[in-house]
Write an enzyme that holds these catalytic residues in place. Structure first.
Site, mmCIF file in Angstrom:
data_model
loop_
_atom_site.group_PDB
_atom_site.id
_atom_site.type_symbol
_atom_site.label_atom_id
_atom_site.label_comp_id
_atom_site.label_asym_id
_atom_site.label_seq_id
_atom_site.Cartn_x
_atom_site.Cartn_y
_atom_site.Cartn_z
ATOM 1 N N ASP A 486 -8.127 30.876 -19.955
ATOM 2 C CA ASP A 486 -7.924 31.414 -21.293
ATOM 3 C C ASP A 486 -7.090 30.380 -22.048
ATOM 4 O O ASP A 486 -6.470 29.513 -21.432
ATOM 5 C CB ASP A 486 -7.206 32.757 -21.192
ATOM 6 C CG ASP A 486 -7.006 33.395 -22.554
ATOM 7 O OD1 ASP A 486 -7.867 33.214 -23.432
ATOM 8 O OD2 ASP A 486 -5.975 34.072 -22.738
ATOM 9 N N ASP A 854 -8.612 39.568 -20.424
ATOM 10 C CA ASP A 854 -9.321 38.814 -19.386
ATOM 11 C C ASP A 854 -9.517 39.605 -18.104
ATOM 12 O O ASP A 854 -10.021 39.061 -17.127
ATOM 13 C CB ASP A 854 -8.514 37.541 -19.045
ATOM 14 C CG ASP A 854 -8.240 36.686 -20.265
ATOM 15 O OD1 ASP A 854 -9.171 36.518 -21.069
ATOM 16 O OD2 ASP A 854 -7.117 36.203 -20.414
#
Length: 1218
Positions: A486, A854
């Site tokens: 990320d 996520d």
């Protein structure tokens, strides 16, 4: 008829979901049950034990197939690659047991929701339901649809209107009782299993059963010491396992127990408010939310709003605002209506309500959606109770090895039968000795060998503040060759620094206002939007919320006040009151009151609020979000014409850019505003300008990415941020190396007469930095040949393009993924899908993120690492308390060390079984065996200690540019075992035959005479030997022999040899000498063996059951053993573990990796037309029959499942709800 019967016999449970199961119907058969009972008695319970291990055999033996509607027993089978079976009994629930009369009329519904599974599953006139429970979830048989369906939840088919109207006033007492009986209690009950039950489960493990059989056999033959040692170790192992399981059970029980004891207030239809215990809640109840409150169920908010902390589920400690489900007059299922945003209306079980905000029409209310184990928290607990098995090649290969060794044992069994029968040994002794040989090949500690490395690795990871809730995945980390990151909070800093604002006026961007001067933003609609358009809350006098919102709000220098204090002054029920602070720019507005909020969502990429300026009668809408998204909702004449260029000028420098917009609502009635749909509010806005924020790289990012790159581990960025910003961050961090080409892949969905298209756009100027702008070439329908450096290129795309390519250019996807580096504007569902697509290309994927958006991708990856300050986040298997990406190489290093250690221990134990098997075969030929203490030293002092300490070698500090072997059946490993087996076989057979040629050799039973006859040939310590050899007949003749005396030191040193050569250090582990305990044990074992070999002490030779031989023979034994060590070490180190040599062999013989990504890389390297640059391709699904570029269509690709464009996200499990 027969086909229908077969069809009715089988059905799918949870179709399309992660926990999908096949269900087969069976009916008990009395004759079969009687036969099984007799067989169980005759086998002394052996058949029952087999049935315990194989539940499907029990069903097949005791039952006959039948349609599911008639079944009293069901057999369930998972639809994954493991094909695991479960047996469950079907039971009936009778509504006649309720205290009130239940309608028996067919036309009357039992519950208010006419489409409820309960109504459809009720069997009349008996008023019963046929049920079963699978992994804590209750299912009822729906005869109309011929399948079992879940109860304990409201059906997803309910529309927004259904939820408000059908359940808005609460349930009647009678309906509550029906639902309580059918759905069961709203409780997540984790039983603390009694110790005796845990003990029985451990003891009945096939490994322990085999071990019990082995130990019984050894004890019957007088192998007391070794058997007792193994029994003690086994008991310790079982006790520790039971203790660990018991502790886990207690912890989990304590974790969920409080959930079952919450006092709640509900609304009962026609009765009003009622207080009860949370375990009595049922789906459809109306729950009243007080202030601070722990949610005992999943519920959908229908009135008022609240702020909750979902940290327990996601690891994200930022408060989340929940808004009520809108009242929409349509029949669309409520989740489909809300799309991915439906989670903003749902309160999840186990989360904490920290603030409630009534709407002015009464208390905050929510409809109970799911209870018990159907809830989000229930899903979490079930995932702990019933973990999904890992499909790792290592474990399947290990099983094949064990089967191979067992086959060797069976061959040995028949060999022993033949030899002993040939010598006329009584049948009882023959069978006993044959069984002993059967147990030799499979060492009792073999199944545990693969986990020992994980135990040490887990301890070392814990010291580095990396915590693991799935130790089996540590070995998988050793195979990772692609890591997805990320961006925000992972590669870059969590906090964003304000750089400035760029307001607009007269359809043009104005001069930027810089925050470097220290001055707050001057008053304007842009300032009002920054002050009000956020999800911040005031909690205990402190403003809390998203870091981006906090920074934006701080830039205005305004302040937030408690809404309760000023609510009367403004005459309305409000969410927040914002006033100018002492350092704020002069403002004509006394305060801004936010009345309604449409929260931010990753899928929508925007949020908006409805606010009122103090003293005004009308209302204002303020929106903020991704610039491209916000511009879409603005009137085109208000968006500056150079908007794309201005946006790009900031994003290419790595800035985070937020756009803001505004419009005025000409409404004077608050109730009208509260019922406005989001679509109507977020339309026809005026573009206000851009908010520019700096998102700096973490100082560790560049070094870690460089380390991974040098180790040839691919790195990929998956982010929800802007594509240009993501590309710049990738370049600045050198995820995209300097000089590499970047090709933006932009795909558009098909329109009425135009098919889906994909455009390949080359980013020209690769040298970027502050003040530098990238230039984009014109895109046309022509192909441009690759320029210099074309072989090093990286694809970048947005989530929208990924989705279009997934649907319309599926054959292109693997070609893009093998060189795809930046994936921006990705929704949580798309992140998970991308991870799965990488896995289909045979990548071992790691994912590192913050654990919030996520969580689906973290679960999908082979190794998901959540950066969280909590010790263990359930969002991923691994959690790092050190919130930077340094944890990634740490984890990979430890994974590689654990994997190599597991292979080393496994190879050692395999060789241990083979070496012992060869010596046993040779000695059996003469009806001989090693002595008890000889076995004791080999099995306990060497093998057991090796298994316990071999894996404790630390990981090598530098990542090698290649991975360790991931398969036990790889050529180097198989050759290693084969060649070492050959060396051992040659040495043992040679020694066995050569000792017979010695002039002093004689049979055991002639030992005393033999000694006298050959006295002159022995060592000088004749008097010592004469004093005790006369008692040699007291030692069993099958043990005391020259063969055992010769083979024992050779095999013992051979064990030490293979332990040493299989403990290779660099490049994946530190050198063997750094493992002090292991090194000391090997040296001590070698020293002790040599001492015993050359000592002439009577007590030692009597104890070890050896015969003294001449010194030259002993020297010869040592020389042979050391020669074998040298040869084995050279072959292992210089040939079998020589990575460069194996690469050369592969090249010479044309061997290539079978991995999909390697195959694609090879194909694309040979394709002169790839990558396409500056052209547009069209799919073949348009109405006008557009050209398909044949060069990019591969018939070898299997069509994959489609993403749902307007529907629900791809994940069906608990994580999709978060």
């Amino acid at each position: 008829m027969e086909e229908n019967s077969k069809k009715d016999h089988r059905a799918l449970l949870n179709q399309g979901e992660e926990d999908e199961l096949e269900v087969f119907g069976y009916r008990d058969h009395n004759v079969r049950k009687a036969f099984c009972l007799v067989a169980s008695v005759l086998t002394c319970g052996g058949l029952l034990l087999v049935f315990y291990w194989r539940p499907q055999w029990r069903v097949w033996a005791n039952c006959i197939p039948c349609p599911l509607q008639e079944a009293d027993t069901v057999l369930l089978r998972t639809t994954d690659e493991f094909q695991r079976y479960m047996r469950k009994k079907v039971f009936c629930l009778y509504l006649s047991t309720l205290k009130f009369p239940v309608s028996k009329k067919w036309e009357e519904s039992l519950v208010a929701d006419r489409h409820s599974v309960i109504n459809q599953a009720l069997i009349k006139p008996e008023l019963k339901l046929r049920c079963m429970e699978v992994q804590k979830i209750r299912y009822v048989w729906n005869d109309l649809e011929k399948r079992f369906q879940k109860v304990g939840l409201l059906e997803d088919s309910n529309s927004c209107s259904d939820i408000h109207q059908t359940f808005g006033l609460g349930l009647t007492s009678e309906e509550q009782e029906v639902r309580r009986l059918v759905c069961g209690p709203n409780a997540i009950e984790v039983e603390i299993q009694p110790i005796w039950k845990l003990l029985v489960k451990q003891v009945l493990n096939p490994f322990y059963v085999f071990q019990a059989f082995t130990l019984t056999l050894w004890l019957s033959q007088g192998y007391i010491e070794y058997s007792v040692a193994i029994i003690i170790l086994t008991v310790i192992s079982i006790v520790l396992s039971v203790y660990d399981l018991r502790q886990q059970s207690v912890k989990l029980h304590n974790l969920v127990e409080d959930h079952n004891k919450v006092q709640v207030t509900i609304i009962v239809k026609d009765k009003g408010l009622e207080e009860l215990e949370s375990r009595l809640l049922v789906p459809g109840d109306i729950l009243i939310l007080p202030g601070k409150f722990s949610l005992p169920c999943d519920a959908v908010l229908i009135d008022g709003s609240c702020v909750v902390n979902e940290g327990m589920l996601t690891g994200e400690s930022i408060p989340v605002t929940k808004t009520p489900l809108p009242q929409m007059e349509n029949t669309m299922p409520w989740k489909c209506h809300s799309l991915e945003d439906y989670r903003k209306h749902v309160l999840f079980c186990g989360t904490e309500v920290i603030q409630v905000k009534p709407s002015g029409q009464g208390p905050v209310r929510a409809v109970v959606l799911q209870t018990g184990y159907n809830t989000a928290k229930g899903d979490l607990v079930r995932s702990i109770l019933y973990p999904r098995p890992l499909n790792f090649k290592l474990y399947s290969d290990a099983f094949k090895f064990i089967v191979f060794l067992a086959c060797l044992g069976v061959m040995g069994f028949f060999y022993a039968l033949g030899v002993y029968m040939y010598h006329g040994v009584p049948p009882k002794d023959t069978v006993t000795m044959a069984l002993i040989l059967l147990t030799v090949t499979v060492p009792p500690v073999l199944p545990a060998a693969l986990t020992i490395g994980n135990v040490y690795a887990q301890k070392r990871l814990k010291k580095k503040k990396i915590f693991c809730i799935s130790p089996q995945r540590i070995n998988m980390c050793g195979q990772i060759n692609l890591v997805c990151f990320d961006k925000t909070g992972t590669l870059t800093e969590d906090g964003l620094d304000l750089w400035g604002t760029v307001p607009t006026a007269d359809n043009c961007f104005q001069e930027a206002h810089s925050f470097a001067s220290g001055q707050a933003v001057p008053w304007s609609p842009l300032c009002a939007a920054m002050a009000s358009c956020h999800s911040l809350i005031l909690l205990n006098g402190t403003i809390q919320g998203d870091p981006l919102d906090l920074k934006m709000f701080e830039g205005t220098a305004w302040k937030m006040e408690d809404c309760i204090v000023d609510s009367c002054k403004f005459g309305t029920s409000v969410s927040n009151i914002i006033k100018p602070g002492p350092k704020a720019s002069k403002s004509p507005v006394e305060a801004i009151i936010t009345l309604c909020q449409f929260p931010f969502s990753s899928s929508l990429q925007r949020m908006s609020v409805i606010a009122q300026l103090a003293g005004e009668n009308h209302f204002h809408v303020y929106m903020k979000g991704a610039p491209e998204m916000v511009a879409r909702f603005c009137r085109s004449e208000t968006v500056p014409k150079n908007f794309p260029q201005e946006l790009r000028s900031y994003t290419v420098q790595g800035f985070r850019v937020i756009a803001l917009a505004h419009k005025t609502l000409k409404m004077g009635n608050l109730s009208e505003v509260e019922h406005l749909a989001r679509e109507k509010v977020e339309s026809e806005l005026t573009f206000l300008g851009l908010l520019i924020m700096e998102n700096r790289l973490k100082k560790e990012t560049k070094l870690v990415l460089k380390e991974l790159s040098e180790a040839r581990i691919r790195t990929v960025m998956i982010t929800g941020d802007n594509l240009q910003t993501a590309i710049t961050v990738a370049k600045n961090s050198e995820m995209i190396p300097p000089g590499s080409q970047v090709i933006i892949v932009e795909a558009d969905e098909p329109e009425e007469f135009v098919p889906a298209s994909v455009t390949w756009q080359l980013v020209e100027n690769q040298e970027t930095g502050p003040g530098k702008k990238e230039i984009y070439m014109h895109t046309g329908n022509s192909s441009t040949p690759r320029g210099e450096g074309g072989s090093c290129y990286h694809f970048a795309m947005s989530g929208k393009s990924y989705q279009v390519i997934f649907q319309h250019f599926n054959s292109l996807l693997p070609k893009i993924l093998v060189n795809g580096t930046v994936f921006a504007r990705m929704s949580p569902g798309q992140k998970s899908s991308l991870i799965e697509e990488f896995q289909k290309l045979n990548y071992y994927v790691g994912m590192c993120g913050d654990g919030a958006n996520d969580c689906g991708a973290l679960k999908a990856a082979h190794a998901g690492i959540s950066l969280s300050e909590q010790e263990a986040s359930v969002a991923s298997p691994f959690t790092s308390k050190t919130t930077n990406i340094q944890c990634v190489p740490h984890l990979i290093r430890e994974g590689r060390a654990a994997l190599v250690s597991s292979f080393g221990v496994f190879k050692y134990l395999t060789m241990y079984g083979i070496i012992q098997f060869i010596s046993a075969l040779l000695l059996y030929w003469q009806l001989q065996l090693f002595g008890n203490y000889q076995y004791l030293m080999q099995d306990v002092a060497i093998t057991l200690m090796v298994c316990l300490t071999m894996s404790s070698t630390h990981a090598y500090p530098k990542l090698a540019p290649y991975r360790p072997a991931g398969q036990l059946l790889s050529p180097p490993l198989l050759l290693s075992i084969f060649l070492n087996s050959c060396f051992s076989c040659i040495v043992q057979i040679s020694a066995f035959l050569y000792v017979k040629q010695q002039p002093w050799y004689c049979e055991v039973y002639q030992y005393s005479e033999c000694f006298l006859a050959n006295q002159s040939n022995f060592s000088t310590n004749v008097s010592l030997e004469r004093n005790w050899t006369g008692n040699a007949t007291l030692i069993p003749g099958s043990i005391l022999s020259f063969e055992t005396t010769t083979l024992w030191p050779i095999t013992t040193i051979n064990y030490i040899t293979v332990a040493f050569i299989f403990s290779k250090g660099k490049p994946f582990r530190k050198p063997i000498y750094t493992n002090y305990i292991f090194s000391f044990l090997l040296l001590a074992a070698l020293g002790l063996t040599i001492f015993i070999l050359f000592s002439d002490f009577q007590v030692i030779y009597r104890g070890m059951e050896l015969i003294p031989t001449i010194t030259s023979w002993r020297v010869l034994i040592l020389v042979v053993a050391l020669t074998q060590f040298c040869v084995a070490f050279f072959v292992e180190d210089s040939i079998l573990q020589n990575h460069e040599l194996w690469l050369l062999i592969k090249r010479e013989f044309g061997f290539y990796s079978k991995s999909q990504y390697r195959t694609w890389q090879k194909k694309l390297a040979e394709d002169s037309t790839w990558p396409p640059i500056n052209r547009t391709d069209y799919s073949g699904d348009g109405k006008n029959g557009f050209y398909i570029n044949g060069g990019y269509e591969s018939h070898e690709q299997i069509p994959k499942r489609k993403l749902k464009l307007g529907g629900q996200p791809t994940e069906q499990h608990f994580w999709a709800r978060l």
